[in-house]
Design a protein around this motif. Sequence first.
Motif, PDB file in Angstrom:
ATOM      1  N   ALA A   1       0.837  -1.209   0.000  1.00  0.00           N
ATOM      2  CA  ALA A   1       0.000   0.000   0.000  1.00  0.00           C
ATOM      3  C   ALA A   1       0.868   1.254   0.000  1.00  0.00           C
ATOM      4  CB  ALA A   1      -0.925  -0.003   1.218  1.00  0.00           C
ATOM      5  N   LEU A   2       1.966   1.227   0.718  1.00  0.00           N
ATOM      6  CA  LEU A   2       2.912   2.347   0.701  1.00  0.00           C
ATOM      7  C   LEU A   2       3.441   2.572  -0.712  1.00  0.00           C
ATOM      8  CD1 LEU A   2       4.801   4.434   2.082  1.00  0.00           C
ATOM      9  CD2 LEU A   2       6.399   2.532   2.470  1.00  0.00           C
ATOM     10  N   GLY A   3       3.740   1.485  -1.405  1.00  0.00           N
ATOM     11  CA  GLY A   3       4.217   1.600  -2.777  1.00  0.00           C
ATOM     12  C   GLY A   3       3.191   2.239  -3.695  1.00  0.00           C
TER      13      GLY A   3
ATOM     14  N   SER B   1      -5.735   3.068   4.406  1.00  0.00           N
ATOM     15  CA  SER B   1      -7.176   2.969   4.560  1.00  0.00           C
ATOM     16  C   SER B   1      -7.694   1.675   3.929  1.00  0.00           C
ATOM     17  CB  SER B   1      -7.855   4.169   3.886  1.00  0.00           C
ATOM     18  OG  SER B   1      -9.263   4.073   3.961  1.00  0.00           O
ATOM     19  N   GLY B   2      -8.541   0.975   4.675  1.00  0.00           N
ATOM     20  CA  GLY B   2      -9.108  -0.274   4.190  1.00  0.00           C
ATOM     21  C   GLY B   2      -8.300  -1.493   4.561  1.00  0.00           C
ATOM     22  N   ILE B   3      -7.087  -1.283   5.087  1.00  0.00           N
ATOM     23  CA  ILE B   3      -6.266  -2.406   5.533  1.00  0.00           C
ATOM     24  C   ILE B   3      -6.517  -2.622   7.025  1.00  0.00           C
ATOM     25  CG2 ILE B   3      -3.899  -3.242   5.857  1.00  0.00           C
ATOM     26  CD1 ILE B   3      -3.083  -1.582   3.480  1.00  0.00           C
ATOM     27  N   ARG B   4      -6.556  -3.867   7.437  1.00  0.00           N
ATOM     28  CA  ARG B   4      -6.784  -4.184   8.841  1.00  0.00           C
ATOM     29  C   ARG B   4      -5.819  -3.402   9.725  1.00  0.00           C
ATOM     30  NH1 ARG B   4      -4.453  -8.390  11.863  1.00  0.00           N
ATOM     31  NH2 ARG B   4      -3.600  -9.293   9.951  1.00  0.00           N
ATOM     32  N   THR B   5      -6.336  -2.849  10.823  1.00  0.00           N
ATOM     33  CA  THR B   5      -5.530  -2.035  11.724  1.00  0.00           C
ATOM     34  C   THR B   5      -4.327  -2.806  12.225  1.00  0.00           C
ATOM     35  OG1 THR B   5      -7.488  -0.833  12.454  1.00  0.00           O
ATOM     36  CG2 THR B   5      -5.527  -0.689  13.846  1.00  0.00           C
ATOM     37  N   ALA B   6      -3.159  -2.146  12.163  1.00  0.00           N
ATOM     38  CA  ALA B   6      -1.919  -2.790  12.592  1.00  0.00           C
ATOM     39  C   ALA B   6      -1.814  -2.823  14.100  1.00  0.00           C
ATOM     40  CB  ALA B   6      -0.712  -2.052  12.006  1.00  0.00           C
ATOM     41  N   ARG B   7      -1.083  -3.832  14.577  1.00  0.00           N
ATOM     42  CA  ARG B   7      -0.732  -3.876  15.986  1.00  0.00           C
ATOM     43  C   ARG B   7       0.465  -2.959  16.194  1.00  0.00           C
ATOM     44  NH1 ARG B   7      -1.035  -8.792  13.710  1.00  0.00           N
ATOM     45  NH2 ARG B   7      -2.679 -10.214  14.315  1.00  0.00           N
ATOM     46  N   THR B   8       0.683  -2.480  17.433  1.00  0.00           N
ATOM     47  CA  THR B   8       1.843  -1.638  17.695  1.00  0.00           C
ATOM     48  C   THR B   8       2.738  -2.309  18.713  1.00  0.00           C
ATOM     49  OG1 THR B   8       0.596  -0.464  19.389  1.00  0.00           O
ATOM     50  CG2 THR B   8       0.620   0.486  17.176  1.00  0.00           C
TER      51      THR B   8
ATOM     52  N   VAL C   1       5.322  18.652   6.953  1.00  0.00           N
ATOM     53  CA  VAL C   1       4.169  18.528   6.069  1.00  0.00           C
ATOM     54  C   VAL C   1       3.119  17.637   6.714  1.00  0.00           C
ATOM     55  CG1 VAL C   1       3.361  17.709   3.816  1.00  0.00           C
ATOM     56  CG2 VAL C   1       5.591  18.864   4.010  1.00  0.00           C
ATOM     57  N   SER C   2       3.564  16.503   7.251  1.00  0.00           N
ATOM     58  CA  SER C   2       2.651  15.580   7.930  1.00  0.00           C
ATOM     59  C   SER C   2       3.463  14.708   8.880  1.00  0.00           C
ATOM     60  CB  SER C   2       1.912  14.698   6.920  1.00  0.00           C
ATOM     61  OG  SER C   2       2.834  13.892   6.196  1.00  0.00           O
ATOM     62  N   TYR C   3       2.778  14.143   9.861  1.00  0.00           N
ATOM     63  CA  TYR C   3       3.451  13.280  10.830  1.00  0.00           C
ATOM     64  C   TYR C   3       2.555  12.081  11.140  1.00  0.00           C
ATOM     65  CZ  TYR C   3       5.620  11.630  15.166  1.00  0.00           C
ATOM     66  OH  TYR C   3       6.209  10.844  16.126  1.00  0.00           O
ATOM     67  N   ASN C   4       3.158  10.884  11.074  1.00  0.00           N
ATOM     68  CA  ASN C   4       2.439   9.660  11.451  1.00  0.00           C
ATOM     69  C   ASN C   4       1.174   9.497  10.598  1.00  0.00           C
ATOM     70  OD1 ASN C   4       2.187   7.313  12.945  1.00  0.00           O
ATOM     71  ND2 ASN C   4       1.403   8.325  14.790  1.00  0.00           N
ATOM     72  N   GLU C   5       1.288   9.815   9.330  1.00  0.00           N
ATOM     73  CA  GLU C   5       0.156   9.780   8.418  1.00  0.00           C
ATOM     74  C   GLU C   5      -0.124   8.336   7.973  1.00  0.00           C
ATOM     75  OE1 GLU C   5      -0.811  11.279   3.853  1.00  0.00           O
ATOM     76  OE2 GLU C   5       0.857  12.157   4.974  1.00  0.00           O
ATOM     77  N   THR C   6      -1.400   7.923   8.008  1.00  0.00           N
ATOM     78  CA  THR C   6      -1.757   6.546   7.658  1.00  0.00           C
ATOM     79  C   THR C   6      -2.901   6.454   6.645  1.00  0.00           C
ATOM     80  OG1 THR C   6      -3.250   6.437   9.574  1.00  0.00           O
ATOM     81  CG2 THR C   6      -0.987   5.621   9.889  1.00  0.00           C
ATOM     82  N   GLY C   7      -3.237   7.576   6.007  1.00  0.00           N
ATOM     83  CA  GLY C   7      -4.348   7.564   5.061  1.00  0.00           C
ATOM     84  C   GLY C   7      -4.169   6.552   3.942  1.00  0.00           C
ATOM     85  N   HIS C   8      -2.922   6.307   3.527  1.00  0.00           N
ATOM     86  CA  HIS C   8      -2.657   5.354   2.445  1.00  0.00           C
ATOM     87  C   HIS C   8      -2.930   3.915   2.849  1.00  0.00           C
ATOM     88  CE1 HIS C   8       0.902   5.882   4.914  1.00  0.00           C
ATOM     89  NE2 HIS C   8       1.334   4.708   4.514  1.00  0.00           N
TER      90      HIS C   8
ATOM     91  N   PRO D   1       1.955   6.277  19.713  1.00  0.00           N
ATOM     92  CA  PRO D   1       2.799   5.376  18.918  1.00  0.00           C
ATOM     93  C   PRO D   1       2.875   5.778  17.454  1.00  0.00           C
ATOM     94  CG  PRO D   1       1.317   4.124  20.340  1.00  0.00           C
ATOM     95  CD  PRO D   1       0.874   5.555  20.410  1.00  0.00           C
ATOM     96  N   VAL D   2       4.047   5.609  16.866  1.00  0.00           N
ATOM     97  CA  VAL D   2       4.222   5.786  15.424  1.00  0.00           C
ATOM     98  C   VAL D   2       3.707   4.517  14.760  1.00  0.00           C
ATOM     99  CG1 VAL D   2       5.876   6.123  13.553  1.00  0.00           C
ATOM    100  CG2 VAL D   2       6.216   7.282  15.753  1.00  0.00           C
ATOM    101  N   ALA D   3       2.702   4.637  13.926  1.00  0.00           N
ATOM    102  CA  ALA D   3       2.045   3.471  13.343  1.00  0.00           C
ATOM    103  C   ALA D   3       2.935   2.762  12.333  1.00  0.00           C
ATOM    104  CB  ALA D   3       0.738   3.904  12.675  1.00  0.00           C
ATOM    105  N   ASN D   4       2.755   1.458  12.237  1.00  0.00           N
ATOM    106  CA  ASN D   4       3.473   0.691  11.219  1.00  0.00           C
ATOM    107  C   ASN D   4       3.150   1.223   9.828  1.00  0.00           C
ATOM    108  OD1 ASN D   4       2.900  -1.974  13.335  1.00  0.00           O
ATOM    109  ND2 ASN D   4       4.957  -1.573  12.583  1.00  0.00           N
ATOM    110  N   CYS D   5       4.177   1.441   9.045  1.00  0.00           N
ATOM    111  CA  CYS D   5       4.089   1.908   7.661  1.00  0.00           C
ATOM    112  C   CYS D   5       3.489   3.311   7.542  1.00  0.00           C
ATOM    113  CB  CYS D   5       3.310   0.924   6.789  1.00  0.00           C
ATOM    114  SG  CYS D   5       4.264   0.368   5.348  1.00  0.00           S
ATOM    115  N   SER D   6       3.488   4.059   8.632  1.00  0.00           N
ATOM    116  CA  SER D   6       3.052   5.455   8.566  1.00  0.00           C
ATOM    117  C   SER D   6       4.123   6.301   7.884  1.00  0.00           C
ATOM    118  CB  SER D   6       2.779   6.002   9.967  1.00  0.00           C
ATOM    119  OG  SER D   6       3.967   5.983  10.738  1.00  0.00           O
ATOM    120  N   VAL D   7       3.699   7.468   7.406  1.00  0.00           N
ATOM    121  CA  VAL D   7       4.580   8.379   6.677  1.00  0.00           C
ATOM    122  C   VAL D   7       4.683   9.703   7.423  1.00  0.00           C
ATOM    123  CG1 VAL D   7       4.873   9.694   4.540  1.00  0.00           C
ATOM    124  CG2 VAL D   7       4.023   7.343   4.449  1.00  0.00           C
TER     125      VAL D   7
END
Length: 236
Positions: free
Chosen positions: A56-58, A229-236, A220-227, A201-207
């Motif tokens: 999803a990051l890609g 969206s729709g993926i099962r919530t990650a554990r931290t 510009v942004s911190y700990n962004e996870t919009g990309h 917490p800084v989320a897994n694969c956050s930007v």
Amino acid sequence: MARVNALQSLTLVRHGESIGNIAYQAVLGTDAEEVGIVERDADIPLSELGRVQATALGRWLRALPADERPTRVLSSPYLRTAETARIALEEASLDAEIQVDERLRDREQGVLEGLTVLGVHRRHPEEATRMKRLGKFYYRPPGGESWADLALRLRSLYRDVEQDMPGERVLVATHDAIVVMTRYLVEGLSEGEIMKIEKTPVANCSVSRWRRDGERLRPVSYNETGHLSGIRTART
């Protein structure tokens, strides 16, 4: 006047969910003293979810405007970060070499590695007391690193990046503590400010992104996870 050859942007990504994240989550709320991870920290791989997150990051990278896409890529040498970078770049069709730098590795825990909070209090009560007295920012476990130690090695890293990558847009695949301390350095924050930020917490694969504006990189942004969206919530 803006510096013509200065670093143009800096984007940090925390690695996708790893099997280590799953193990830590599994012992929360139990009386376990150890997390139970058998792999060396540097060898902990992504979970299945972590690979999905990296993909999803890609897709997010591929969708960026041409003048925002990274031109250089750095990664921690740890397996979970290298996997995240490789999967994301392949999905984004970015033909960029991944440059590994050990200064981007995770914070070293020393004698506390692999222990839960309960395990630290039971096995090293003197360290739990010392941590409380010194505070999280300056506390260094025996054989490990403090948050201030991270700042020292990151100052060295970013000096080299500024010198060796003028005019570049740099993407960094790394760990949560490195993301936090990069914000501390780039934004000139205080101990109190960054330790308050670190509580989230800084989320897994956050930007987290900074872009050149005049003489400085500005957030510009911190700990962004919009990309994600729709993926099962990650554990931290």
